[in-house]
Design a protein around this motif. Structure first.
Motif, PDB file in Angstrom:
ATOM      1  N   ARG A 151       0.880  -1.160   0.000  1.00 54.44           N
ATOM      2  CA  ARG A 151       0.000   0.000   0.000  1.00 54.44           C
ATOM      3  C   ARG A 151       0.918   1.210   0.000  1.00 54.44           C
ATOM      4  O   ARG A 151       1.775   1.335   0.864  1.00 54.44           O
ATOM      5  CB  ARG A 151      -0.837  -0.008   1.277  1.00 54.44           C
ATOM      6  CG  ARG A 151      -2.231   0.476   1.084  1.00 54.44           C
ATOM      7  CD  ARG A 151      -3.012   0.353   2.361  1.00 54.44           C
ATOM      8  NE  ARG A 151      -3.863  -0.821   2.241  1.00 54.44           N
ATOM      9  CZ  ARG A 151      -4.457  -1.427   3.234  1.00 54.44           C
ATOM     10  NH1 ARG A 151      -4.284  -1.008   4.456  1.00 54.44           N
ATOM     11  NH2 ARG A 151      -5.222  -2.461   3.019  1.00 54.44           N
ATOM     12  N   MET A 152       0.756   2.090  -0.985  1.00 58.06           N
ATOM     13  CA  MET A 152       1.717   3.176  -1.145  1.00 58.06           C
ATOM     14  C   MET A 152       1.036   4.450  -1.621  1.00 58.06           C
ATOM     15  O   MET A 152       0.090   4.398  -2.398  1.00 58.06           O
ATOM     16  CB  MET A 152       2.776   2.746  -2.173  1.00 58.06           C
ATOM     17  CG  MET A 152       3.871   3.743  -2.427  1.00 58.06           C
ATOM     18  SD  MET A 152       5.044   3.156  -3.679  1.00 58.06           S
ATOM     19  CE  MET A 152       6.065   2.102  -2.678  1.00 58.06           C
ATOM     20  N   THR A 153       1.548   5.586  -1.140  1.00 60.11           N
ATOM     21  CA  THR A 153       1.163   6.883  -1.691  1.00 60.11           C
ATOM     22  C   THR A 153       2.437   7.605  -2.103  1.00 60.11           C
ATOM     23  O   THR A 153       3.501   7.424  -1.501  1.00 60.11           O
ATOM     24  CB  THR A 153       0.373   7.745  -0.683  1.00 60.11           C
ATOM     25  OG1 THR A 153       1.164   7.945   0.481  1.00 60.11           O
ATOM     26  CG2 THR A 153      -0.943   7.128  -0.308  1.00 60.11           C
ATOM     27  N   LEU A 154       2.292   8.421  -3.144  1.00 62.74           N
ATOM     28  CA  LEU A 154       3.422   9.173  -3.679  1.00 62.74           C
ATOM     29  C   LEU A 154       3.079  10.648  -3.784  1.00 62.74           C
ATOM     30  O   LEU A 154       1.906  11.012  -3.906  1.00 62.74           O
ATOM     31  CB  LEU A 154       3.790   8.686  -5.087  1.00 62.74           C
ATOM     32  CG  LEU A 154       4.160   7.235  -5.293  1.00 62.74           C
ATOM     33  CD1 LEU A 154       4.345   6.951  -6.774  1.00 62.74           C
ATOM     34  CD2 LEU A 154       5.417   6.901  -4.545  1.00 62.74           C
ATOM     35  N   THR A 155       4.101  11.476  -3.775  1.00 65.56           N
ATOM     36  CA  THR A 155       3.990  12.872  -4.156  1.00 65.56           C
ATOM     37  C   THR A 155       5.007  13.069  -5.261  1.00 65.56           C
ATOM     38  O   THR A 155       6.175  12.701  -5.118  1.00 65.56           O
ATOM     39  CB  THR A 155       4.271  13.818  -2.979  1.00 65.56           C
ATOM     40  OG1 THR A 155       3.280  13.589  -1.970  1.00 65.56           O
ATOM     41  CG2 THR A 155       4.209  15.271  -3.416  1.00 65.56           C
ATOM     42  N   ILE A 156       4.551  13.645  -6.373  1.00 63.59           N
ATOM     43  CA  ILE A 156       5.402  13.816  -7.539  1.00 63.59           C
ATOM     44  C   ILE A 156       5.630  15.306  -7.764  1.00 63.59           C
ATOM     45  O   ILE A 156       4.682  16.063  -7.961  1.00 63.59           O
ATOM     46  CB  ILE A 156       4.772  13.171  -8.785  1.00 63.59           C
ATOM     47  CG1 ILE A 156       4.509  11.689  -8.525  1.00 63.59           C
ATOM     48  CG2 ILE A 156       5.664  13.373 -10.005  1.00 63.59           C
ATOM     49  CD1 ILE A 156       3.668  11.013  -9.581  1.00 63.59           C
ATOM     50  N   GLN A 157       6.895  15.705  -7.737  1.00 66.46           N
ATOM     51  CA  GLN A 157       7.276  17.100  -7.950  1.00 66.46           C
ATOM     52  C   GLN A 157       7.577  17.320  -9.427  1.00 66.46           C
ATOM     53  O   GLN A 157       8.384  16.603 -10.013  1.00 66.46           O
ATOM     54  CB  GLN A 157       8.511  17.435  -7.118  1.00 66.46           C
ATOM     55  CG  GLN A 157       9.039  18.838  -7.335  1.00 66.46           C
ATOM     56  CD  GLN A 157      10.392  19.049  -6.683  1.00 66.46           C
ATOM     57  OE1 GLN A 157      10.818  18.261  -5.854  1.00 66.46           O
ATOM     58  NE2 GLN A 157      11.056  20.106  -7.071  1.00 66.46           N
ATOM     59  N   THR A 158       6.931  18.328 -10.024  1.00 65.51           N
ATOM     60  CA  THR A 158       7.179  18.677 -11.423  1.00 65.51           C
ATOM     61  C   THR A 158       7.974  19.982 -11.484  1.00 65.51           C
ATOM     62  O   THR A 158       8.206  20.630 -10.463  1.00 65.51           O
ATOM     63  CB  THR A 158       5.854  18.847 -12.194  1.00 65.51           C
ATOM     64  OG1 THR A 158       5.128  19.945 -11.640  1.00 65.51           O
ATOM     65  CG2 THR A 158       5.009  17.582 -12.127  1.00 65.51           C
ATOM     66  N   ASP A 159       8.339  20.378 -12.690  1.00 67.65           N
ATOM     67  CA  ASP A 159       9.150  21.586 -12.841  1.00 67.65           C
ATOM     68  C   ASP A 159       8.337  22.851 -13.097  1.00 67.65           C
ATOM     69  O   ASP A 159       8.892  23.946 -13.142  1.00 67.65           O
ATOM     70  CB  ASP A 159      10.186  21.398 -13.949  1.00 67.65           C
ATOM     71  CG  ASP A 159       9.565  21.252 -15.329  1.00 67.65           C
ATOM     72  OD1 ASP A 159       8.351  20.989 -15.423  1.00 67.65           O
ATOM     73  OD2 ASP A 159      10.304  21.398 -16.322  1.00 67.65           O
ATOM     74  N   SER A 160       7.006  22.720 -13.263  1.00 67.93           N
ATOM     75  CA  SER A 160       6.184  23.903 -13.529  1.00 67.93           C
ATOM     76  C   SER A 160       4.718  23.625 -13.206  1.00 67.93           C
ATOM     77  O   SER A 160       4.316  22.473 -13.028  1.00 67.93           O
ATOM     78  CB  SER A 160       6.311  24.315 -15.000  1.00 67.93           C
ATOM     79  OG  SER A 160       5.757  23.313 -15.834  1.00 67.93           O
ATOM     80  N   LYS A 161       3.937  24.691 -13.169  1.00 70.01           N
ATOM     81  CA  LYS A 161       2.499  24.534 -12.929  1.00 70.01           C
ATOM     82  C   LYS A 161       1.819  23.842 -14.112  1.00 70.01           C
ATOM     83  O   LYS A 161       0.886  23.065 -13.925  1.00 70.01           O
ATOM     84  CB  LYS A 161       1.859  25.891 -12.665  1.00 70.01           C
ATOM     85  CG  LYS A 161       2.234  26.466 -11.314  1.00 70.01           C
ATOM     86  CD  LYS A 161       1.539  27.769 -11.034  1.00 70.01           C
ATOM     87  CE  LYS A 161       1.976  28.309  -9.683  1.00 70.01           C
ATOM     88  NZ  LYS A 161       1.351  29.572  -9.346  1.00 70.01           N
ATOM     89  N   LYS A 162       2.301  24.114 -15.335  1.00 70.41           N
ATOM     90  CA  LYS A 162       1.750  23.437 -16.521  1.00 70.41           C
ATOM     91  C   LYS A 162       1.969  21.933 -16.423  1.00 70.41           C
ATOM     92  O   LYS A 162       1.089  21.145 -16.748  1.00 70.41           O
ATOM     93  CB  LYS A 162       2.407  23.962 -17.794  1.00 70.41           C
ATOM     94  CG  LYS A 162       1.861  25.270 -18.282  1.00 70.41           C
ATOM     95  CD  LYS A 162       2.490  25.620 -19.616  1.00 70.41           C
ATOM     96  CE  LYS A 162       1.857  26.865 -20.199  1.00 70.41           C
ATOM     97  NZ  LYS A 162       2.426  27.181 -21.518  1.00 70.41           N
ATOM     98  N   ALA A 163       3.159  21.548 -15.978  1.00 74.52           N
ATOM     99  CA  ALA A 163       3.460  20.119 -15.832  1.00 74.52           C
ATOM    100  C   ALA A 163       2.577  19.499 -14.751  1.00 74.52           C
ATOM    101  O   ALA A 163       2.119  18.369 -14.902  1.00 74.52           O
ATOM    102  CB  ALA A 163       4.933  19.929 -15.498  1.00 74.52           C
TER     103      ALA A 163
END
Length: 143
Positions: free
Chosen positions: A67-79
């Motif tokens: 059982r897993m949760t992730l947070t994904i960091q992008t390089d912009s608000k569009k991404a």
């Protein structure tokens, strides 16, 4: 007289060249210094460009489940917006990547880091507007 004039011109030429090289080096140094500062976002900027992946439960290759949760960091608000729209693809990648792993792999720090890097690579393959900077495991229960 001619020799003296030639020597003076040569000294002036060397001095101008040294000043030019020093100027270019100084500009390059300060430009790179500012670029490093700009590349490191603040925590507020990271939060504004991150997507939380809801908890997912799936089987691993050896029959255990996670059982897993992730947070994904992008390089912009569009991404971030694009990644939010691709939530079904994110979940699919997450399930397929986890189904290839054994529980021993996800128990170690190295294994988790490899999984995060593999997810980052896979997600960047599907992204069109920007890219994924980092994948964080925010919770993980392995049974």
């Amino acid at each position: 007289m001619k020799n003296k004039l030639l020597t003076i011109l040569l000294i002036i030429l060397v001095a101008v060249t040294l000043v030019g090289v020093a100027s270019v080096a100084a500009i390059a140094y300060f430009k790179n210094d500012h670029a490093k500062v700009d590349k490191e976002p603040s925590i507020d900027e990271i939060i504004k460009t991150s997507v939380n992946v809801p908890e997912i439960t799936t089987n691993l290759a050896n029959g255990d489940f996670i059982r897993m949760t992730l947070t994904i960091q992008t390089d912009s608000k569009k991404a971030k917006i694009e990644l939010g729209k691709r939530d079904f693809q994110v979940k699919n990648l997450l399930i397929t990547e986890l189904s290839e792993l054994k529980s021993d792999m996800l128990r170690s720090k190295v294994g988790k880091e490899q999984f995060q890097e593999r997810m980052k690579t896979k997600l960047n393959e599907i992204m069109k507007e920007g890219k994924v900077e980092q994948v964080y495991i925010t919770s993980s229960i392995l049974q």
